[in-house]
Motif scaffolding. Structure first.
Motif, mmCIF file in Angstrom:
data_model
loop_
_atom_site.group_PDB
_atom_site.id
_atom_site.type_symbol
_atom_site.label_atom_id
_atom_site.label_comp_id
_atom_site.label_asym_id
_atom_site.label_seq_id
_atom_site.Cartn_x
_atom_site.Cartn_y
_atom_site.Cartn_z
ATOM 1 N N GLU A 90 -24.442 33.956 24.279
ATOM 2 C CA GLU A 90 -24.901 33.694 25.647
ATOM 3 C C GLU A 90 -25.401 34.979 26.310
ATOM 4 O O GLU A 90 -26.425 34.979 26.997
ATOM 5 C CB GLU A 90 -23.787 33.062 26.497
ATOM 6 N N LYS A 91 -24.671 36.070 26.110
ATOM 7 C CA LYS A 91 -25.093 37.355 26.678
ATOM 8 C C LYS A 91 -26.411 37.790 26.047
ATOM 9 O O LYS A 91 -27.310 38.292 26.743
ATOM 10 C CB LYS A 91 -24.003 38.416 26.451
ATOM 11 N N CYS A 92 -26.548 37.587 24.747
ATOM 12 C CA CYS A 92 -27.808 37.922 24.070
ATOM 13 C C CYS A 92 -28.959 37.097 24.635
ATOM 14 O O CYS A 92 -30.061 37.617 24.843
ATOM 15 C CB CYS A 92 -27.683 37.706 22.559
ATOM 16 N N ALA A 93 -28.700 35.820 24.893
ATOM 17 C CA ALA A 93 -29.731 34.949 25.470
ATOM 18 C C ALA A 93 -30.127 35.431 26.864
ATOM 19 O O ALA A 93 -31.318 35.446 27.209
ATOM 20 C CB ALA A 93 -29.236 33.506 25.522
ATOM 21 N N ASP A 94 -29.145 35.831 27.662
ATOM 22 C CA ASP A 94 -29.426 36.337 29.003
ATOM 23 C C ASP A 94 -30.266 37.622 28.950
ATOM 24 O O ASP A 94 -31.236 37.772 29.698
ATOM 25 C CB ASP A 94 -28.128 36.607 29.768
ATOM 26 N N VAL A 95 -29.867 38.532 28.072
ATOM 27 C CA VAL A 95 -30.594 39.799 27.933
ATOM 28 C C VAL A 95 -32.005 39.538 27.428
ATOM 29 O O VAL A 95 -32.977 40.125 27.913
ATOM 30 C CB VAL A 95 -29.828 40.768 27.005
#
Length: 161
Positions: A90-95
């Motif tokens: 999820e953090k990778c998707a946000d970044v």
């Protein structure tokens, strides 16, 4: 071997290494880690010697983040490479989404284009003409040839002897 700064979070990092030693992997890992830690893309600069290498770095950053979103093995690899064991897809998707929305502010460029941009920003202070232009080596050779041809065409016999 990659020479790097050993401080925990150095403000600047210079990567010097021979071909095939993992510079692109290291550089993209560092770039991604900084993005994940909240550094704005507009505040980072990555320089390379060739346009192809700059494009490769950009491609790999986007690819590694994309893969980490959809593939658990890629996410694990990115966790290890960035030393962020709690990193989530999820953090990778946000970044990734944030990065894509500001691609125009991302500076992964050749050293030449970086210095050209700096020279343009300070052209008055450097005493450069307002509309100067850097040229590639091939274009320089063509211009030199044209100058020689023009000098010969305009020279008198006495000047040529």
């Amino acid at each position: 071997m990659i020479a790097k700064n050993t401080q925990p979070n150095p403000p600047n990092t210079i990567v010097r290494a021979s071909a095939g030693s993992g510079k692109t992997f290291y550089l993209t890992s560092k770039f991604i880690k900084l993005l994940i830690q909240g550094e704005p893309a507009s505040g980072m600069l990555a320089t390379t010697f060739t346009r192809a290498a700059a494009g490769e770095v950009m491609h790999r950053v986007l690819e590694r983040l994309s893969n980490a979103v959809i593939d658990p093995e890629s996410l694990d690899e990115l966790r290890g490479a960035t030393e962020l064991p709690t990193l989530t897809s999820e953090k990778c998707a946000d970044v990734l989404a944030s990065l894509i929305s500001q691609l125009n502010r991302l500076s992964i460029v050749t050293i030449d284009s970086f210095f050209s941009r700096m020279a343009s920003s300070f052209s008055l202070e450097l005493g450069l003409p307002m509309q100067y232009q850097l040229i590639e080596e091939e274009e320089e050779n063509i211009l030199k040839e044209q100058c020689v041809d023009q000098a010969i065409a305009e020279a008198t016999t006495a000047e040529m002897v």
